[in-house]
Scaffold this motif. Structure first.
Motif, mmCIF file in Angstrom:
data_model
loop_
_atom_site.group_PDB
_atom_site.id
_atom_site.type_symbol
_atom_site.label_atom_id
_atom_site.label_comp_id
_atom_site.label_asym_id
_atom_site.label_seq_id
_atom_site.Cartn_x
_atom_site.Cartn_y
_atom_site.Cartn_z
ATOM 1 N N HIS A 43 49.931 -29.203 43.474
ATOM 2 C CA HIS A 43 48.662 -28.562 43.164
ATOM 3 C C HIS A 43 47.550 -29.189 43.992
ATOM 4 C CE1 HIS A 43 46.050 -26.268 40.445
ATOM 5 N NE2 HIS A 43 45.211 -27.270 40.565
ATOM 6 N N ALA A 48 41.821 -26.659 40.654
ATOM 7 C CA ALA A 48 42.209 -26.876 39.257
ATOM 8 C C ALA A 48 41.369 -26.076 38.273
ATOM 9 C CB ALA A 48 42.120 -28.359 38.914
ATOM 10 N N GLY A 49 40.083 -25.956 38.540
ATOM 11 C CA GLY A 49 39.221 -25.239 37.606
ATOM 12 C C GLY A 49 39.048 -25.931 36.281
ATOM 13 N N ALA A 50 39.221 -27.259 36.258
ATOM 14 C CA ALA A 50 39.103 -28.000 35.006
ATOM 15 C C ALA A 50 37.646 -28.340 34.720
ATOM 16 C CB ALA A 50 39.931 -29.279 35.080
ATOM 17 N N ASP A 67 39.295 -30.199 30.014
ATOM 18 C CA ASP A 67 39.659 -28.864 29.545
ATOM 19 C C ASP A 67 40.212 -28.081 30.723
ATOM 20 O OD1 ASP A 67 39.915 -26.502 28.128
ATOM 21 O OD2 ASP A 67 37.801 -25.941 28.372
ATOM 22 N N GLY A 68 41.485 -27.732 30.650
ATOM 23 C CA GLY A 68 42.122 -27.001 31.740
ATOM 24 C C GLY A 68 42.703 -27.938 32.783
ATOM 25 N N GLY A 69 43.057 -27.373 33.927
ATOM 26 C CA GLY A 69 43.644 -28.169 34.995
ATOM 27 C C GLY A 69 45.127 -28.400 34.790
ATOM 28 N N GLY A 73 46.982 -34.272 30.242
ATOM 29 C CA GLY A 73 45.781 -34.198 29.421
ATOM 30 C C GLY A 73 45.257 -35.509 28.883
ATOM 31 N N ALA A 93 41.698 -34.836 36.731
ATOM 32 C CA ALA A 93 40.720 -33.866 37.223
ATOM 33 C C ALA A 93 39.451 -34.621 37.581
ATOM 34 C CB ALA A 93 40.417 -32.811 36.160
ATOM 35 N N THR A 95 35.137 -33.582 38.555
ATOM 36 C CA THR A 95 34.092 -32.601 38.855
ATOM 37 C C THR A 95 32.828 -33.347 39.240
ATOM 38 O OG1 THR A 95 33.174 -32.497 36.599
ATOM 39 C CG2 THR A 95 35.042 -31.022 37.104
#
Length: 279
Positions: A43, A48-50, A67-69, A73, A93, A95
């Motif tokens: 990936h 990822a879009g987390a 949240d997500g990715g 977790g 993740a 951001t």
């Protein structure tokens, strides 16, 4: 900050994009798992879009909740002291917004994954927060899929910052570590990764070689790990997911290890029913 990084889609651990193995060694190990179909998937972190929320769980202690990715977790923790901050375990993740929030808490002095499952995107976080040293247990350095530019290999026990001590207790991995911090109230906090994992009841802990595959540590090792943790005074314990023990945590670790040793040693086999069907 994500240039050259590829992640395993199952565990979320980072690898050098140009030297990917045929299969993720972390997942191929019996402490983790490959996808049920056996197909390795990689990936790109930028896809990822987390989302990441930075949540204060107690005074001067923050959780990074993803949240997500991809990945398993995990919930990294950031503890904040007058001498700077320390990140314990690393999200899979990253951001820009989360980096900005974490940076506002104060200068990051160290990033400490408790064990290889928690490597996450550690080189990306290190770079984004100002080339922070990443503390890698020497015993577990062979699991690195991407070597941090600023790597600190360590053994045993070290003071990270005044009032913050990292200690390798072993068990889950040879270098599995915990981080002890005095806490804002002086009562003591243990960030245990899953070297010692809090149970859902919030009162007991467990000690496992593999959590997803349900392979327990022996009673002797559980007692050894618990005794190592009990060198520190701590009232509260936080694991690397959402679990915690919010009072009496040191005693809970010791009594839980004794319970674990009793069960794995056969002391309570009489509670498990007959050995076989009657003839």
């Amino acid at each position: 900050m994500l240039r050259g990084i590829t992640q395993c889609a199952t565990c979320g651990v980072e690898y050098d994009a140009e030297t990917l193995p045929s299969v993720c060694p972390v997942c191929a190990d019996e402490r983790q798992y490959l996808p049920p179909d056996g197909v390795q998937r990689w990936h790109q972190p930028a896809e990822a879009g987390a989302g990441i929320s930075v949540v204060e769980v107690e005074e001067r202690l923050f959780a990074l909740r993803v949240d997500g990715g991809v990945g398993i977790g995990q919930e990294a923790k950031v503890l904040v002291t007058d001498h700077g901050s320390v990140m314990v375990d690393v999200p899979a993740a990253i951001t820009a917004a989360a980096v900005e929030e974490v940076a506002k808490l104060g200068p990051m002095r160290a990033i400490i994954p408790s064990h290889p499952h928690m490597f996450g995107l550690q080189t990306a976080w290190s770079a984004a927060l100002g080339d922070v040293p990443v503390w890698i247990a020497r015993a577990d350095a062979g699991w690195l899929g991407r070597t941090p530019a600023h790597r600190h290999l360590w053994d045993g026990e070290e003071e990270v910052l005044p009032g913050v001590v990292a200690a390798q207790l072993g068990g889950h991995f040879p270098g599995s570590a915990v981080v002890h911090w005095g806490g804002a109230d002086g009562q003591g906090v243990l960030l245990s990764g899953d070297t010692i994992a809090p149970n859902p009841d919030g009162r007991t802990t467990t000690f496992m070689y593999s959590y997803p595959n349900r392979i327990p540590l022996s009673g002797a090792v559980a007692l050894r790990v618990a005794d190592g943790a009990a060198r520190f005074a701590f009232d509260r314990l936080y694991g690397n997911f959402a679990g915690a023990i919010l009072g009496g945590a040191r005693d809970a670790v010791l009594t839980s290890a004794a319970r674990h040793a009793a069960w794995t040693g056969g002391e309570h086999d009489d509670r498990t029913g007959p050995a076989g069907m009657p003839g």
